[in-house]
Design a protein around this motif. Structure first.
Motif, mmCIF file in Angstrom:
data_model
loop_
_atom_site.group_PDB
_atom_site.id
_atom_site.type_symbol
_atom_site.label_atom_id
_atom_site.label_comp_id
_atom_site.label_asym_id
_atom_site.label_seq_id
_atom_site.Cartn_x
_atom_site.Cartn_y
_atom_site.Cartn_z
ATOM 1 N N LEU A 314 40.986 93.635 12.836
ATOM 2 C CA LEU A 314 39.862 94.400 11.816
ATOM 3 C C LEU A 314 38.429 93.808 11.953
ATOM 4 N N GLU A 315 38.593 92.342 12.488
ATOM 5 C CA GLU A 315 37.270 91.619 12.396
ATOM 6 C C GLU A 315 36.834 91.041 13.760
ATOM 7 N N ALA A 316 37.861 91.036 14.791
ATOM 8 C CA ALA A 316 37.465 90.548 15.896
ATOM 9 C C ALA A 316 38.466 91.425 17.094
ATOM 10 N N GLY A 317 37.635 91.055 18.360
ATOM 11 C CA GLY A 317 38.496 91.661 19.456
ATOM 12 C C GLY A 317 39.377 90.848 20.070
ATOM 13 N N MET A 333 41.220 86.238 22.731
ATOM 14 C CA MET A 333 39.826 86.682 22.322
ATOM 15 C C MET A 333 38.999 87.263 23.104
ATOM 16 N N GLU A 334 38.180 88.310 22.973
ATOM 17 C CA GLU A 334 37.568 88.750 23.902
ATOM 18 C C GLU A 334 36.059 88.022 24.167
ATOM 19 N N ALA A 335 35.703 87.364 23.089
ATOM 20 C CA ALA A 335 34.580 86.409 23.580
ATOM 21 C C ALA A 335 34.670 84.927 22.839
ATOM 22 N N GLU A 336 34.267 84.975 21.591
ATOM 23 C CA GLU A 336 34.378 83.662 20.947
ATOM 24 C C GLU A 336 35.672 83.307 20.591
ATOM 25 N N LEU A 341 37.683 81.904 11.500
ATOM 26 C CA LEU A 341 38.503 83.181 11.210
ATOM 27 C C LEU A 341 39.816 83.061 11.523
ATOM 28 N N VAL A 342 40.187 82.700 12.662
ATOM 29 C CA VAL A 342 41.819 82.642 12.919
ATOM 30 C C VAL A 342 42.525 81.843 12.033
#
Length: 402
Positions: A314-317, A333-336, A341-342
């Motif tokens: 819901l919050e990250a790719g 993860m797609e970027a960062e 968050l994790v």
């Protein structure tokens, strides 16, 4: 002193470590250097590799115990065991594809990182097979812990402490471990089309049946086609492995297939297909992608993994799949890295351990790669580190921080 140190004898390694301690030169401890990207990006003064300490010291198949020098290639160990129908129970992974590294994985590196594959949730981790070891501490002293039998309780705690310490406490020079008979046959039941939550329930049901499941993983649709050359049926795949004698495997597979048909479409992989599939699950095949996209290895309760992934989506790719009956989540993860968050979501759903195994050097310079420790545990960890490595020369950047 050279920046690359490759001793060929234990006493030579001890001399090198002693010299570095006296000069307060830090050492990056490595075997085949196939996991060189693990941990926070901190440059050491020199690299000390165990690759020159190679060879099987003792192996009696009847005892099912082997003693090996730490720099011995893992393939040499597995080949020697295979000749006698035996294996390493914990199914060590080959991380080269995932990490984009070369070299040869070593048996010492396997135990130093406690690398454990799909069978871990029923057969135990690498440290559970380790009986004894020889090692060199940060003073350059050669020490021994444990022995060739599990009854040597005196050394077990120290053996387990060093297994999974990522070379931060000592340089392993020799390891002794138990092995198991290799299963004569295996089959995998494939349950297709389940959502993550449904798959978690199906795996729990399978584990509750008297069929001795030795592998339980869920491969969502986003990763399913990247396994075994697309041989899996369409839709997400929940895969359940059975191993043992051929007649027993067939009977248990029939029973498991009948139970799973109540939950969705079922198919079956033969021994050859099954072997390939579980090797690819073990080696994290979907994320052997040649990128440095942040990759997390998160250990949680089997019933919680899908909840964490759902919340993070819901919050990250992210892209993810599950091993260990859902208790091990591999997330790219797609970027960062999204570390805060994790770990926040993980602790909200009951806690666990989230380790960042892959990311760019720049990201690893500021992001905690290992799960931060509670203050009391961190204090104890520092005290242990001071006892083993008083000058703090071993593997800077691979200690969890509070």
């Amino acid at each position: 002193m050279s920046n690359l140190l490759v001793p060929t004898r234990e006493d030579e390694a001890a001399d090198m470590i002693r010299a570095c301690a006296e000069a307060k030169r830090t050492l990056s401890i490595a075997g085949g250097n196939t996991r060189s990207g693990f941990g926070n990006a901190v440059q050491a003064d020199a690299v000390l590799r165990s690759a020159g300490l190679s060879g099987i010291v003792a192996y009696d198949p009847a005892e099912m115990v082997m003693t090996v020098r730490s720099g011995t290639p893992l393939t040499d160990v597995e080949d020697a065991l295979a000749e006698h129908g035996q294996m390493l129970a914990f199914e060590p992974a080959d991380h080269r594809g995932m990490m984009g590294t070369q070299g040869e994985p070593t048996i010492g590196g396997v135990f130093a990182t406690n690398t454990s594959g799909p069978r871990r949730f029923v057969a135990g981790a690498a440290r559970d097979s380790l009986l004894g070891l020889r090692f060199i501490n940060g003073r350059g002293e050669v020490l021994r812990a444990g022995g060739r039998v599990m009854k040597n309780v005196t050394g077990l705690d120290l053996v387990k402490l060093l297994a999974g310490s990522f070379g931060t406490l000592a340089f392993l020079s020799e390891v002794t471990f138990r092995v198991l008979p290799r299963p004569q046959d295996q089959q995998t039941i494939v349950l297709s089309g389940l959502e993550d939550a449904e798959a978690a329930r199906a795996m729990a049901i399978a584990m509750g049946l008297p069929v001795e499941v030795s592998g339980a993983a869920h491969l969502p649709e986003s990763v399913r086609s990247r396994f075994v050359n697309g041989m899996l049926p369409e839709g997400a795949a929940t895969v359940l492995r059975l191993e043992g004698l051929p007649a027993s495997v067939t009977v248990r597979a029939d029973k498991l297939e009948q139970a799973m048909r109540q939950l969705g479409p079922v198919s079956r992989l033969d021994a050859e297909e099954s072997t390939l599939l579980w090797q690819e699950i073990r080696d994290v095949r979907p994320y052997c992608d040649g990128t440095q996209k942040p990759l997390w290895r998160v250990s949680v309760a089997p019933s919680s993994g899908f909840q964490m992934v759902a919340a993070l989506r819901l919050e990250a790719g992210i892209d993810a799949f599950y091993d260990w009956q859902g208790g091990l989540v591999w997330m790219r993860m797609e970027a960062e890295p999204e570390a805060e968050l994790v770990r926040h979501v993980m602790h909200q759903i009951g806690g666990g351990h989230a380790n960042l195994l892959r990311a760019s050097e720049e990201m690893r310079s500021w992001c905690d790669s290992f799960e931060p420790l509670p203050s009391a545990v961190a204090l104890l960890s520092r005290r242990v580190k001071e006892k083993f490595d008083p000058q703090g020369i071993f593997n800077p950047g691979k200690m969890a921080r509070d």
